[in-house]
Design a protein around this motif. Structure first.
Motif, PDB file in Angstrom:
ATOM      1  N   ILE A   1       0.831  -1.208   0.000  1.00 53.09           N
ATOM      2  CA  ILE A   1       0.000   0.000   0.000  1.00 53.09           C
ATOM      3  C   ILE A   1       0.865   1.257   0.000  1.00 53.09           C
ATOM      4  O   ILE A   1       0.596   2.211  -0.738  1.00 53.09           O
ATOM      5  N   ASN A   2       1.913   1.283   0.807  1.00 53.70           N
ATOM      6  CA  ASN A   2       2.784   2.459   0.848  1.00 53.70           C
ATOM      7  C   ASN A   2       3.445   2.717  -0.506  1.00 53.70           C
ATOM      8  O   ASN A   2       3.580   3.868  -0.943  1.00 53.70           O
ATOM      9  N   GLU A   3       3.868   1.651  -1.187  1.00 54.13           N
ATOM     10  CA  GLU A   3       4.482   1.800  -2.510  1.00 54.13           C
ATOM     11  C   GLU A   3       3.472   2.317  -3.530  1.00 54.13           C
ATOM     12  O   GLU A   3       3.776   3.189  -4.354  1.00 54.13           O
ATOM     13  N   ILE A   4       2.253   1.780  -3.462  1.00 55.22           N
ATOM     14  CA  ILE A   4       1.190   2.209  -4.373  1.00 55.22           C
ATOM     15  C   ILE A   4       0.884   3.694  -4.174  1.00 55.22           C
ATOM     16  O   ILE A   4       0.761   4.456  -5.137  1.00 55.22           O
ATOM     17  N   LEU A   5       0.764   4.103  -2.920  1.00 58.11           N
ATOM     18  CA  LEU A   5       0.437   5.506  -2.634  1.00 58.11           C
ATOM     19  C   LEU A   5       1.532   6.450  -3.120  1.00 58.11           C
ATOM     20  O   LEU A   5       1.248   7.520  -3.666  1.00 58.11           O
ATOM     21  N   LYS A   6       2.785   6.054  -2.935  1.00 57.73           N
ATOM     22  CA  LYS A   6       3.891   6.886  -3.390  1.00 57.73           C
ATOM     23  C   LYS A   6       3.878   7.013  -4.910  1.00 57.73           C
ATOM     24  O   LYS A   6       4.017   8.115  -5.458  1.00 57.73           O
ATOM     25  N   ALA A   7       3.693   5.888  -5.599  1.00 57.47           N
ATOM     26  CA  ALA A   7       3.677   5.908  -7.065  1.00 57.47           C
ATOM     27  C   ALA A   7       2.501   6.716  -7.588  1.00 57.47           C
ATOM     28  O   ALA A   7       2.643   7.513  -8.528  1.00 57.47           O
ATOM     29  N   MET A   8       1.346   6.538  -6.984  1.00 52.58           N
ATOM     30  CA  MET A   8       0.155   7.244  -7.456  1.00 52.58           C
ATOM     31  C   MET A   8       0.295   8.745  -7.234  1.00 52.58           C
ATOM     32  O   MET A   8      -0.117   9.546  -8.079  1.00 52.58           O
ATOM     33  N   GLU A   9       0.902   9.127  -6.127  1.00 55.30           N
ATOM     34  CA  GLU A   9       1.125  10.545  -5.857  1.00 55.30           C
ATOM     35  C   GLU A   9       2.057  11.157  -6.903  1.00 55.30           C
ATOM     36  O   GLU A   9       1.842  12.279  -7.372  1.00 55.30           O
ATOM     37  N   LEU A  10       3.093  10.420  -7.297  1.00 54.01           N
ATOM     38  CA  LEU A  10       4.014  10.890  -8.331  1.00 54.01           C
ATOM     39  C   LEU A  10       3.288  11.075  -9.670  1.00 54.01           C
ATOM     40  O   LEU A  10       3.478  12.075 -10.371  1.00 54.01           O
ATOM     41  N   VAL A  11       2.451  10.095 -10.014  1.00 52.67           N
ATOM     42  CA  VAL A  11       1.709  10.164 -11.285  1.00 52.67           C
ATOM     43  C   VAL A  11       0.733  11.335 -11.274  1.00 52.67           C
ATOM     44  O   VAL A  11       0.671  12.130 -12.224  1.00 52.67           O
ATOM     45  N   LEU A  12      -0.045  11.473 -10.195  1.00 47.49           N
ATOM     46  CA  LEU A  12      -1.038  12.549 -10.131  1.00 47.49           C
ATOM     47  C   LEU A  12      -0.384  13.922 -10.128  1.00 47.49           C
ATOM     48  O   LEU A  12      -0.884  14.865 -10.747  1.00 47.49           O
ATOM     49  N   ALA A  13       0.743  14.035  -9.417  1.00 53.26           N
ATOM     50  CA  ALA A  13       1.461  15.313  -9.396  1.00 53.26           C
ATOM     51  C   ALA A  13       1.968  15.668 -10.798  1.00 53.26           C
ATOM     52  O   ALA A  13       1.933  16.835 -11.219  1.00 53.26           O
ATOM     53  N   LYS A  14       2.430  14.659 -11.539  1.00 51.04           N
ATOM     54  CA  LYS A  14       2.898  14.871 -12.902  1.00 51.04           C
ATOM     55  C   LYS A  14       1.754  15.334 -13.803  1.00 51.04           C
ATOM     56  O   LYS A  14       1.891  16.300 -14.575  1.00 51.04           O
TER      57      LYS A  14
ATOM     58  N   VAL B   1     -14.945   4.707  -9.374  1.00 49.04           N
ATOM     59  CA  VAL B   1     -15.032   5.444  -8.117  1.00 49.04           C
ATOM     60  C   VAL B   1     -14.287   6.760  -8.334  1.00 49.04           C
ATOM     61  O   VAL B   1     -13.067   6.772  -8.499  1.00 49.04           O
ATOM     62  N   THR B   2     -15.019   7.859  -8.400  1.00 51.12           N
ATOM     63  CA  THR B   2     -14.434   9.160  -8.702  1.00 51.12           C
ATOM     64  C   THR B   2     -14.118   9.911  -7.418  1.00 51.12           C
ATOM     65  O   THR B   2     -14.993  10.106  -6.571  1.00 51.12           O
ATOM     66  N   LEU B   3     -12.846  10.324  -7.289  1.00 48.74           N
ATOM     67  CA  LEU B   3     -12.388  11.096  -6.137  1.00 48.74           C
ATOM     68  C   LEU B   3     -12.120  12.517  -6.601  1.00 48.74           C
ATOM     69  O   LEU B   3     -11.398  12.730  -7.565  1.00 48.74           O
ATOM     70  N   SER B   4     -12.708  13.493  -5.920  1.00 46.21           N
ATOM     71  CA  SER B   4     -12.470  14.886  -6.287  1.00 46.21           C
ATOM     72  C   SER B   4     -11.906  15.632  -5.087  1.00 46.21           C
ATOM     73  O   SER B   4     -12.275  15.375  -3.945  1.00 46.21           O
ATOM     74  N   GLY B   5     -10.984  16.565  -5.379  1.00 45.65           N
ATOM     75  CA  GLY B   5     -10.370  17.347  -4.316  1.00 45.65           C
ATOM     76  C   GLY B   5      -8.936  17.676  -4.657  1.00 45.65           C
ATOM     77  O   GLY B   5      -8.502  17.539  -5.800  1.00 45.65           O
ATOM     78  N   THR B   6      -8.196  18.115  -3.674  1.00 46.06           N
ATOM     79  CA  THR B   6      -6.775  18.360  -3.874  1.00 46.06           C
ATOM     80  C   THR B   6      -6.055  17.016  -3.927  1.00 46.06           C
ATOM     81  O   THR B   6      -6.632  15.975  -3.558  1.00 46.06           O
ATOM     82  N   ILE B   7      -4.800  17.016  -4.361  1.00 44.97           N
ATOM     83  CA  ILE B   7      -4.037  15.762  -4.386  1.00 44.97           C
ATOM     84  C   ILE B   7      -3.976  15.158  -2.985  1.00 44.97           C
ATOM     85  O   ILE B   7      -4.122  13.940  -2.815  1.00 44.97           O
ATOM     86  N   GLU B   8      -3.768  15.998  -1.974  1.00 44.91           N
ATOM     87  CA  GLU B   8      -3.688  15.507  -0.598  1.00 44.91           C
ATOM     88  C   GLU B   8      -4.967  14.792  -0.188  1.00 44.91           C
ATOM     89  O   GLU B   8      -4.935  13.707   0.411  1.00 44.91           O
ATOM     90  N   GLU B   9      -6.116  15.386  -0.553  1.00 39.96           N
ATOM     91  CA  GLU B   9      -7.409  14.777  -0.211  1.00 39.96           C
ATOM     92  C   GLU B   9      -7.632  13.495  -1.012  1.00 39.96           C
ATOM     93  O   GLU B   9      -8.114  12.485  -0.468  1.00 39.96           O
ATOM     94  N   GLN B  10      -7.276  13.526  -2.290  1.00 37.05           N
ATOM     95  CA  GLN B  10      -7.427  12.327  -3.124  1.00 37.05           C
ATOM     96  C   GLN B  10      -6.536  11.192  -2.619  1.00 37.05           C
ATOM     97  O   GLN B  10      -6.960  10.032  -2.605  1.00 37.05           O
ATOM     98  N   MET B  11      -5.319  11.529  -2.197  1.00 37.09           N
ATOM     99  CA  MET B  11      -4.406  10.499  -1.725  1.00 37.09           C
ATOM    100  C   MET B  11      -4.889   9.881  -0.422  1.00 37.09           C
ATOM    101  O   MET B  11      -4.753   8.677  -0.193  1.00 37.09           O
ATOM    102  N   ARG B  12      -5.446  10.692   0.453  1.00 41.59           N
ATOM    103  CA  ARG B  12      -5.980  10.147   1.714  1.00 41.59           C
ATOM    104  C   ARG B  12      -7.168   9.221   1.423  1.00 41.59           C
ATOM    105  O   ARG B  12      -7.284   8.136   2.011  1.00 41.59           O
TER     106      ARG B  12
END
Length: 319
Positions: A91-104, A171-182
Motif C-alpha cells: 500500500i505504501n508503494e502504491i500511494l507513493k507511485a500514485m502521488e508521483l503520477v497525479l502530481a505529474k 469510483v471518482t475522487l475529487s479534491g486536492t491531491i492531498e485529499e485524493q491520496m488520503r
C-alpha cells in the motif's frame, strides 16, 4: 473526459477548512501485503506519464518501489477514451507511485495557469463491482466515514451504468491531491482486505473485443486492429480451461434464459460450456465450466465468471 455517472454518495462542495490527514492505517499486515489499484488517464496525458523512452515511468517505479503498467494505445476503459494505469505493490508503494503520477498530470494540466488556490481535480479509480460493497458499507456508513476523513468527494458509478459483460465500476475522487491520496489510502486499505479483489490483478486490461469495438466505432476490420485481437491468434484458438463452479451458483453464471453466459461469451470471444446436472468435478459438487478460445479470451471469460460467483457469495454472506 468525464464519463456520465450518478453519485452513490458524495461530499458537499469544497470544504472551507481542511483538517490535516490522519495517520496511515495501523494494520501493518495489510500495509505489507501486495495489492493494486487501477485508475484512468486520458490518452493524451499518458505520454507524459511514460516519458521519453519510458524514462518517467521507470523513474516513478524506482522512487516508489511499485510496478506501474499502462494499457496500450487505444486500449481504453469501456465507454471512454481513457487508458488504464495499474499500480501494484504494498500500500505504501502504491500511494507513493500514485502521488508521483497525479502530481505529474497536475503539473501538465496547470503548466500555463497562474492561480494561488490549490487546484481541485478528479481521479477515477476502477473497482470490481463485487468489491464496491466493502467501500460503501452498511447503509453507506463506510463511504461516509471515508468522505469525512479525507475531505474528498467520492462518487461510485451505478451498477446499471456498466457495459455488457463488464463487472467494474468507477469510483471518482475529487479534491486536492492531498485529499485524493488520503481517500485512496482508505479505499486501497479496505480493498486489500477483500480476498476476491486480488483476482483481477493478473489481467488488469482484459476488456473484451466488443468494448473496444464500441469505443472505436467499428474503425477496424474483422481481422485488424483491436476489433480482431481476441480471435486473431489462430495458434491459440483451441486452448481450453475447465473450472468448477458450485451447483448453487451456476444459475447466476447462466442468467435468465442464458443471458449472462451469452454476454460473457460474446464479450470475451470464448466458447463456454457447462456440464449437465449431476455431472460434477471429481470429488466435488461443482459443475464443470469449460472455456475454449485464445488464452486471452479464456482469461477474460474466467475473470467474468469468477466475479459473478464472488458477487453471489457476497450476497449470501450479507443475508
Amino acid at each position: 473526459m468525464e464519463s456520465t455517472e450518478s453519485s452513490y454518495v458524495s461530499s458537499p462542495e469544497a470544504p472551507t477548512k481542511r483538517s490535516p490527514p490522519p495517520p496511515k492505517s495501523p494494520n501493518s499486515d495489510n500495509m505489507e501485503k501486495a495489492t493494486y489499484i487501477r485508475f484512468l488517464v486520458s490518452n493524451a496525458a499518458a505520454g507524459s506519464v511514460i516519458g521519453k523512452g519510458g524514462s518517467t515511468i521507470n523513474d516513478f517505479q524506482s522512487q516508489s518501489g511499485a510496478r506501474i503498467q499502462l494499457s496500450r494505445n487505444h486500449e481504453f476503459f469501456p465507454g471512454t477514451t481513457d487508458r488504464i494505469i495499474m499500480v501494484s505493490g504494498t500500500i505504501n508503494e502504491i500511494l507513493k507511485a500514485m502521488e508521483l503520477v497525479l502530481a505529474k498530470l497536475l503539473s501538465e494540466l496547470h503548466a500555463e495557469e497562474v492561480d494561488d488556490a490549490e487546484p481541485r481535480t478528479k481521479v477515477r479509480l476502477i473497482v470490481p463491482h463485487s468489491s464496491c460493497g466493502a467501500i460503501i458499507g452498511k447503509g453507506g456508513s463506510t463511504i461516509k466515514t471515508f468522505i469525512e476523513d479525507s475531505q474528498a468527494g467520492i462518487k461510485i458509478s451505478p451498477q446499471d451504468n456498466n457495459y455488457m459483460g463488464s463487472t467494474d465500476r468507477l469510483v471518482t475522487l475529487s479534491g486536492t491531491i492531498e485529499e485524493q491520496m488520503r481517500a485512496t489510502d482508505l479505499i486501497v486499505s479496505k480493498l486489500s482486505e477483500d480476498p476476491h479483489y486480488t483476482q483481477s490483478m493478473n489481467y488488469p486490461f482484459s476488456y473484451p473485443t466488443s468494448y473496444n469495438a464500441m469505443n472505436n466505432a467499428m474503425n477496424s476490420g474483422s481481422n485488424g486492429g483491436t476489433g480482431g485481437r481476441f480471435l486473431n491468434n489462430k495458434e491459440e484458438r483451441n486452448n481450453s480451461l475447465t473450472i468448477g463452479v458450485s451447483d448453487g451458483h451456476i444459475g447466476l453464471v447462466v442468467g435468465r434464459g442464458g443471458r449472462n453466459i451469452l454476454e460473457i461469451s460474446q464479450a470475451s470471444g470464448a466458447r463456454i460450456k457447462i456440464s449437465d446436472r449431476g455431472d460434477f468435478m471429481s470429488g466435488t459438487t461443482d459443475r464443470k465450466v469449460t472455456i475454449t478460445g485464445s488464452q486471452r479470451a479464456i482469461r477474460a471469460a474466467e475473470s467474468m465468471i469468477l466475479q459473478k460467483v464472488a458477487y453471489a457469495s457476497e450476497r449470501v454472506l450479507a443475508q
